[in-house]
Design an enzyme around this catalytic site. Sequence first.
Site, PDB file in Angstrom:
ATOM      1  N   GLU A 108       0.840  -1.210   0.000  1.00 51.80           N
ATOM      2  CA  GLU A 108       0.000   0.000   0.000  1.00 51.80           C
ATOM      3  C   GLU A 108       0.871   1.254   0.000  1.00 51.80           C
ATOM      4  O   GLU A 108       1.692   1.477   0.902  1.00 51.80           O
ATOM      5  CB  GLU A 108      -0.934  -0.013   1.219  1.00 51.80           C
ATOM      6  CG  GLU A 108      -2.005   1.068   1.127  1.00 51.80           C
ATOM      7  CD  GLU A 108      -3.039   0.992   2.235  1.00 51.80           C
ATOM      8  OE1 GLU A 108      -3.340  -0.114   2.711  1.00 51.80           O
ATOM      9  OE2 GLU A 108      -3.539   2.061   2.612  1.00 51.80           O
TER      10      GLU A 108
ATOM     11  N   LYS B  57      -7.817  -1.418  11.174  1.00 49.48           N
ATOM     12  CA  LYS B  57      -7.072  -1.762   9.945  1.00 49.48           C
ATOM     13  C   LYS B  57      -5.870  -0.833   9.802  1.00 49.48           C
ATOM     14  O   LYS B  57      -4.771  -1.251   9.417  1.00 49.48           O
ATOM     15  CB  LYS B  57      -8.006  -1.660   8.735  1.00 49.48           C
ATOM     16  CG  LYS B  57      -7.415  -2.160   7.434  1.00 49.48           C
ATOM     17  CD  LYS B  57      -6.670  -1.084   6.652  1.00 49.48           C
ATOM     18  CE  LYS B  57      -6.182  -1.649   5.325  1.00 49.48           C
ATOM     19  NZ  LYS B  57      -5.364  -0.695   4.568  1.00 49.48           N
TER      20      LYS B  57
ATOM     21  N   ASP C 240       3.763 -14.493  11.878  1.00 46.29           N
ATOM     22  CA  ASP C 240       2.433 -14.905  11.422  1.00 46.29           C
ATOM     23  C   ASP C 240       1.430 -13.775  11.673  1.00 46.29           C
ATOM     24  O   ASP C 240       0.875 -13.640  12.761  1.00 46.29           O
ATOM     25  CB  ASP C 240       2.031 -16.185  12.179  1.00 46.29           C
ATOM     26  CG  ASP C 240       0.722 -16.767  11.682  1.00 46.29           C
ATOM     27  OD1 ASP C 240      -0.052 -16.039  11.042  1.00 46.29           O
ATOM     28  OD2 ASP C 240       0.472 -17.954  11.949  1.00 46.29           O
TER      29      ASP C 240
ATOM     30  N   HIS D  17      -2.194  10.070  -0.044  1.00 47.93           N
ATOM     31  CA  HIS D  17      -2.256   8.723  -0.595  1.00 47.93           C
ATOM     32  C   HIS D  17      -2.123   8.755  -2.117  1.00 47.93           C
ATOM     33  O   HIS D  17      -1.344   7.997  -2.701  1.00 47.93           O
ATOM     34  CB  HIS D  17      -3.584   8.065  -0.193  1.00 47.93           C
ATOM     35  CG  HIS D  17      -3.716   6.667  -0.698  1.00 47.93           C
ATOM     36  ND1 HIS D  17      -3.086   5.609  -0.101  1.00 47.93           N
ATOM     37  CD2 HIS D  17      -4.369   6.176  -1.766  1.00 47.93           C
ATOM     38  CE1 HIS D  17      -3.350   4.514  -0.768  1.00 47.93           C
ATOM     39  NE2 HIS D  17      -4.133   4.829  -1.793  1.00 47.93           N
TER      40      HIS D  17
HETATM   41  C1  MEV Z   1      -5.921   2.996   4.937  1.00 46.38           C
HETATM   42  O1  MEV Z   1      -5.093   1.911   4.608  1.00 46.38           O
HETATM   43  C2  MEV Z   1      -6.064   3.088   6.442  1.00 46.38           C
HETATM   44  C3  MEV Z   1      -7.020   4.142   6.946  1.00 46.38           C
HETATM   45  O2  MEV Z   1      -8.310   3.957   6.369  1.00 46.38           O
HETATM   46  C4  MEV Z   1      -7.081   3.984   8.434  1.00 46.38           C
HETATM   47  C5  MEV Z   1      -8.098   4.874   9.107  1.00 46.38           C
HETATM   48  O3  MEV Z   1      -9.098   5.255   8.462  1.00 46.38           O
HETATM   49  O4  MEV Z   1      -7.899   5.138  10.305  1.00 46.38           O
HETATM   50  C6  MEV Z   1      -6.572   5.516   6.540  1.00 46.38           C
END
Ligand code: MEV
Length: 438
Positions: free
Chosen positions: A83, A275, A291, A388
């Site tokens: 990513e 995430k 792992d 991003h």
């Molecule tokens: C993107 O990989 C992760 C985010 O969505 C995490 C978040 O929203 O806190 C930017």
Amino acid sequence: MGFISGFSKFNRSQRIDFIVQNTALNGSEAHDFDDYDSPDGNQQRIYSEMIENYVGNFPVPMGVVTNMLINGETYIVPFVTEESSVIAAASKAAKFWAKRGGFKATVLGVIKKGQVHFTWNGKQQLIKELFPVIREKLFEATQALTEKMRQRGGGITAIHLIDKTQELPDYYQVDVSFETADAMGANFINSCLEKISFALQDISELNSDECRVEIIMAILSNYTPECFVRCWVECPVEKLEGWNKALSYKSFATKFKQSVDIANIDVSRAATHNKGIFNGIDAVLLATGNDWRATSASAHAYASRNGKYTGLTTLTLTEKSFIYELELPMALGTVGGITGIHPTVKNSLAILKYPDARKLMMIAAASGLASNFGAIASLITTGIQAGHMKMHLSNILNQLNINFLESDIVRNYFSDKAISYNAVEEFIQKMRKKNEFT
Ligand code: MEV
């Protein structure tokens, strides 16, 4: 395509031929597999023997996050991730916190568990009364297996009987606690549990004409709430000034708090919040050959421990201070597994100056907190798309087969504009059309 048996007996090129004959992959694309072979024949053999049905290596970029100050020591942390913006976000947060005391971390426990799941059709009271004697027999049965681990400071630390007969008829667990020193220890734990399951079936008091142990399964648990790490950052609130000029430190702190609160009340946001934590943790776990599926499973189970899935971080915000912490279960290893045979994993551990398992837990947690902090800080200020998409522009340009000269022009043009695949494609088309006529 029909059913195939014996695929694993094929050699590598037979497997690839089979895939080409039976899927949309064509012969020339299949040659790409060879491009990622190790030039070192021995290393290539190691890769090919790591898994079943091997066809090739799968390259994923590896980068590093610099300025990770953890418990007063500065690390360069290897991240493996596909990513685009993950390393940029974590690096920005690492640098920000390095100037404010860095990350603090502590390991709160290293106990891992596994269970032998079985049924027994005798009287509940009897098995409970017999269990102190049974426990000794089970310890005895594992002595040879645990000898080396005991020499390294680990081994089996407890064996308990758990009565689950209220939930499933005749169902019990032998719940076993382990310490596995610097190994993740999955093989060690599973071997011990299997040994215990055989021993249970041999205990005469439990196995007679009237009653019998039936083993269902013996397996470690990936839920490791006693193998646990805590990591946090803290500073006076006014020291938050500086992430983004557009927002005062007070508004930054307030919005940050709101974003953490939302992750604690709303499952949709909680999953995304967590995430973002795993963007950092998984990248370190991949780089160090750990792992990441196990750690994710454990952390998500922990995030639901109160019957509702919530964010894994907590913010304590007062008039004076901002304390942001991440607590999660995590079972890692720095020896065993692929740590000694994967060249890039070996390099990652060298970059981290050969941490033990506890240190790696703290480094991974700090990387998770840095990734999450970087994401939230961007979300509440500029939004994440600007950063991003700036990183993702390279992927778009590569997808559009752009040449070196064009790439500079496009990057220049989009330096102050919103980037999207369509906008970039349209710009390139216009640019190429214009060049045809000049
Ligand atoms: C993107 O990989 C992760 C985010 O969505 C995490 C978040 O929203 O806190 C930017």
